[in-house]
Write a protein that holds these residues in place. Structure first.
Motif, PDB file in Angstrom:
ATOM      1  N   TYR A  94      13.201  59.543  11.240  1.00  0.00           N
ATOM      2  CA  TYR A  94      13.213  58.099  11.032  1.00  0.00           C
ATOM      3  C   TYR A  94      11.809  57.537  11.216  1.00  0.00           C
ATOM      4  N   PHE A 119       5.158  54.572  18.705  1.00  0.00           N
ATOM      5  CA  PHE A 119       4.431  53.619  17.861  1.00  0.00           C
ATOM      6  C   PHE A 119       3.008  54.087  17.619  1.00  0.00           C
ATOM      7  N   GLY A 120       2.498  53.761  16.439  1.00  0.00           N
ATOM      8  CA  GLY A 120       1.079  53.904  16.186  1.00  0.00           C
ATOM      9  C   GLY A 120       0.322  52.772  16.870  1.00  0.00           C
ATOM     10  N   TYR A 157       9.395  53.756  10.467  1.00  0.00           N
ATOM     11  CA  TYR A 157       9.544  52.306  10.315  1.00  0.00           C
ATOM     12  C   TYR A 157       8.178  51.660  10.126  1.00  0.00           C
ATOM     13  N   TYR A 201      12.092  50.771   6.294  1.00  0.00           N
ATOM     14  CA  TYR A 201      12.333  51.940   7.118  1.00  0.00           C
ATOM     15  C   TYR A 201      12.814  53.099   6.246  1.00  0.00           C
ATOM     16  N   GLY A 226      14.039  57.240  21.996  1.00  0.00           N
ATOM     17  CA  GLY A 226      12.825  56.456  22.146  1.00  0.00           C
ATOM     18  C   GLY A 226      12.047  56.420  20.840  1.00  0.00           C
ATOM     19  N   TYR A 227      11.194  55.472  20.731  1.00  0.00           N
ATOM     20  CA  TYR A 227      10.397  55.256  19.539  1.00  0.00           C
ATOM     21  C   TYR A 227       8.934  55.459  19.889  1.00  0.00           C
ATOM     22  N   TYR A 256       6.668  47.788  10.861  1.00  0.00           N
ATOM     23  CA  TYR A 256       6.862  46.461  11.418  1.00  0.00           C
ATOM     24  C   TYR A 256       5.596  45.645  11.209  1.00  0.00           C
ATOM     25  N   PHE A 283       2.533  47.726  12.466  1.00  0.00           N
ATOM     26  CA  PHE A 283       2.822  48.892  13.287  1.00  0.00           C
ATOM     27  C   PHE A 283       3.745  49.849  12.536  1.00  0.00           C
ATOM     28  N   GLY A 327      -1.475  50.490  15.464  1.00  0.00           N
ATOM     29  CA  GLY A 327      -1.502  49.252  14.700  1.00  0.00           C
ATOM     30  C   GLY A 327      -2.690  49.110  13.770  1.00  0.00           C
ATOM     31  N   LEU A 352       8.039  41.731  16.770  1.00  0.00           N
ATOM     32  CA  LEU A 352       7.875  42.598  15.612  1.00  0.00           C
ATOM     33  C   LEU A 352       9.055  42.423  14.653  1.00  0.00           C
ATOM     34  N   GLY A 357      15.931  60.465  15.465  1.00  0.00           N
ATOM     35  CA  GLY A 357      17.168  60.145  14.782  1.00  0.00           C
ATOM     36  C   GLY A 357      17.979  59.203  15.630  1.00  0.00           C
ATOM     37  N   GLN A 358      19.218  59.044  15.289  1.00  0.00           N
ATOM     38  CA  GLN A 358      20.063  58.126  16.043  1.00  0.00           C
ATOM     39  C   GLN A 358      20.270  58.660  17.457  1.00  0.00           C
ATOM     40  N   THR A 408      11.081  57.904  15.166  1.00  0.00           N
ATOM     41  CA  THR A 408      12.026  58.406  16.159  1.00  0.00           C
ATOM     42  C   THR A 408      12.758  59.586  15.535  1.00  0.00           C
ATOM     43  N   GLN A 447       3.660  42.177  13.059  1.00  0.00           N
ATOM     44  CA  GLN A 447       3.659  41.294  14.218  1.00  0.00           C
ATOM     45  C   GLN A 447       2.707  40.152  13.965  1.00  0.00           C
TER      46      GLN A 447
END
Lengths: 113, 116
Positions: A31, A104-105, A33, A48, A101-102, A35, A90, A107, A43, A96-97, A94, A37
């Motif tokens: 997964y 992040f880059g 995504y 996705y 936790g996620y 975003y 951003f 930004g 965000l 998967g379901q 993750t 901001q």
């Protein structure tokens, strides 16, 4: 282990120009995504992907396009940049379901003038 | 739709004191996860703490703890012994399963300033 890598970190675009924000992850996450901001805000989800070849719109997709040809890469394309697209972008991933936790880059700060 | 509301745009606390940040949410799903993320001036998103909705016990991570009230759909963050390095924007976030997949929905954030 690099995690989620975004390039560039900063960019200034003129109105009407186009660009691609790059996002790469080396964790084999399914997964991914994008975003945005806006100043002083939370965000908001643009697009996705739940796996290679599969993408879907988020809350604010207008003016953007994405592709997911590999598990690792999830580029975000801005066509005909507008001042309203001035924001910090951003990328996140993750596995998967579930409660994984996620990640992040760091930004990309984009200014459209 | 899933929504997350943070009603405190800004808060301040003296160093070494305790502060609580509020968050309420709405979801139609039974199984979901809640998170608090910290965003310092570097803008990096840092996971502070997470809570699984089916677990009644409140999550704790060192000086950070949550008060999870499922029936009230409330998820507050308590920071004990506040430190100058806690100064940041804090986001409450929610993710579920089912039709909302694994999408993370964020609140608008609370700016926390720790004063010496």
């Amino acid at each position: 282990n690099a995690g989620v890598t975004q390039t560039p970190k900063f960019r200034i675009l003129k109105i009407g120009q186009s660009m691609t924000l790059q996002c790469t992850q080396d964790m084999n996450h399914n997964y991914m995504y994008w975003y945005r901001q806006d100043p002083g805000m939370g965000l908001k989800l643009i697009y996705y992907s739940v796996g290679a070849g599969i993408t879907d719109k988020g809350e604010v997709p207008n003016g953007y396009n994405v592709s997911r040809s590999t598990t690792e890469d999830f580029p975000l394309r801005l066509e005909l940049a507008a001042p309203s697209q001035t924001s910090v972008y951003f990328c996140a991933s993750t596995p998967g379901q579930g409660n994984y936790g996620y990640t992040f880059g760091s930004g990309t700060r984009l200014t459209v003038v | 739709a899933q929504t997350v509301t943070q009603s405190q745009p800004e808060m301040s606390v003296q160093e070494a004191e305790t502060v609580t940040l509020s968050c309420t949410y709405d979801t139609s799903e039974n199984n979901y996860y809640l998170f608090w993320y910290k965003q310092p001036p570097s803008r990096q998103m840092i996971l502070v703490i997470r809570q699984e909705a089916y677990k009644q016990q409140n999550a704790t991570e060192n000086r950070f703890s949550v008060n999870f009230q499922k029936a009230a759909k409330s998820f507050s963050l308590k920071i004990s012994d506040s430190q100058l390095g806690d100064t940041a924007m804090y986001f409450c976030a929610l993710t579920g399963f089912g039709e909302y997949g694994n999408k993370l929905v964020f609140g608008a954030g609370t700016i926390l300033r720790v004063k010496s």
